[in-house]
Design a protein around this motif. Structure first.
Motif, mmCIF file in Angstrom:
data_model
loop_
_atom_site.group_PDB
_atom_site.id
_atom_site.type_symbol
_atom_site.label_atom_id
_atom_site.label_comp_id
_atom_site.label_asym_id
_atom_site.label_seq_id
_atom_site.Cartn_x
_atom_site.Cartn_y
_atom_site.Cartn_z
ATOM 1 N N UNK A 105 6.179 27.096 7.389
ATOM 2 C CA UNK A 105 6.334 28.146 8.385
ATOM 3 C C UNK A 105 5.279 29.231 8.329
ATOM 4 N N UNK A 106 4.274 29.073 7.481
ATOM 5 C CA UNK A 106 3.198 30.069 7.395
ATOM 6 C C UNK A 106 2.133 29.768 8.446
ATOM 7 N N UNK A 107 1.507 30.815 8.982
ATOM 8 C CA UNK A 107 0.551 30.620 10.069
ATOM 9 C C UNK A 107 -0.774 30.018 9.616
ATOM 10 N N UNK A 108 -1.298 29.174 10.480
ATOM 11 C CA UNK A 108 -2.652 28.643 10.355
ATOM 12 C C UNK A 108 -3.384 29.160 11.577
ATOM 13 N N UNK A 109 -4.403 30.000 11.362
ATOM 14 C CA UNK A 109 -5.090 30.613 12.498
ATOM 15 C C UNK A 109 -6.376 29.884 12.825
ATOM 16 N N UNK A 110 -6.679 29.895 14.079
ATOM 17 C CA UNK A 110 -7.907 29.338 14.598
ATOM 18 C C UNK A 110 -9.046 30.277 14.200
ATOM 19 N N UNK A 111 -10.137 29.763 13.662
ATOM 20 C CA UNK A 111 -11.251 30.590 13.203
ATOM 21 C C UNK A 111 -12.162 31.046 14.337
ATOM 22 N N UNK A 112 -11.993 30.456 15.511
ATOM 23 C CA UNK A 112 -12.843 30.837 16.639
ATOM 24 C C UNK A 112 -12.545 32.263 17.089
ATOM 25 N N UNK A 113 -13.537 32.946 17.671
ATOM 26 C CA UNK A 113 -13.269 34.279 18.243
ATOM 27 C C UNK A 113 -12.206 34.183 19.334
ATOM 28 N N UNK A 114 -11.431 35.215 19.443
ATOM 29 C CA UNK A 114 -10.381 35.276 20.467
ATOM 30 C C UNK A 114 -11.060 35.577 21.804
ATOM 31 N N UNK A 115 -10.889 34.728 22.804
ATOM 32 C CA UNK A 115 -11.518 34.980 24.106
ATOM 33 C C UNK A 115 -10.923 36.210 24.786
ATOM 34 N N UNK A 116 -11.707 36.827 25.632
ATOM 35 C CA UNK A 116 -11.284 38.047 26.321
ATOM 36 C C UNK A 116 -9.977 37.845 27.080
ATOM 37 N N UNK A 117 -9.776 36.668 27.661
ATOM 38 C CA UNK A 117 -8.558 36.423 28.447
ATOM 39 C C UNK A 117 -7.292 36.399 27.580
ATOM 40 N N UNK A 118 -7.456 36.228 26.269
ATOM 41 C CA UNK A 118 -6.321 36.146 25.348
ATOM 42 C C UNK A 118 -6.187 37.396 24.480
ATOM 43 N N UNK A 119 -7.167 38.272 24.534
ATOM 44 C CA UNK A 119 -7.206 39.426 23.631
ATOM 45 C C UNK A 119 -5.976 40.322 23.739
ATOM 46 N N UNK A 120 -5.502 40.551 24.927
ATOM 47 C CA UNK A 120 -4.322 41.422 25.103
ATOM 48 C C UNK A 120 -3.095 40.839 24.383
ATOM 49 N N UNK A 121 -2.865 39.524 24.554
ATOM 50 C CA UNK A 121 -1.732 38.892 23.874
ATOM 51 C C UNK A 121 -1.941 38.833 22.370
ATOM 52 N N UNK A 122 -3.186 38.704 21.929
ATOM 53 C CA UNK A 122 -3.476 38.706 20.491
ATOM 54 C C UNK A 122 -3.155 40.069 19.890
ATOM 55 N N UNK A 123 -3.505 41.116 20.607
ATOM 56 C CA UNK A 123 -3.164 42.480 20.134
ATOM 57 C C UNK A 123 -1.656 42.661 20.056
ATOM 58 N N UNK A 124 -0.947 42.144 21.054
ATOM 59 C CA UNK A 124 0.519 42.254 21.049
ATOM 60 C C UNK A 124 1.121 41.470 19.881
#
Length: 69
Positions: A35-54
């Motif tokens: 259940x631990x997160x595995x994060x994508x190493x790629x930069x977060x695209x601008x279209x997803x940045x708002x949800x990433x901040x949330x």
């Protein structure tokens, strides 16, 4: 002025495997078998940045954060 690319980072000492990050941001975060997160190493695209901040703000233990790439 352009903003620096950002990527997701996990504070492993704080993470308690709640899984909310994967629920809010499934295209960048998956969960391992415990259940631990595995994060994508790629930069977060601008279209997803708002949800990433949330997702970072909504983490119950504030273990997820956005950092300059």
């Amino acid at each position: 002025m352009d903003q620096l690319p950002q990527h997701l980072d996990i504070d492993w000492t704080s993470c308690r495997a709640h899984g909310l990050c994967a629920e809010l941001l499934p295209e960048h975060v998956t969960l391992d078998e415990w259940g631990y997160p595995l994060v994508d190493a790629r930069p977060v695209p601008a279209r997803t940045l708002r949800r990433a901040r949330r997702a970072a703000a909504d983490c119950p233990v504030l273990a997820l954060r956005l950092a300059a790439a």
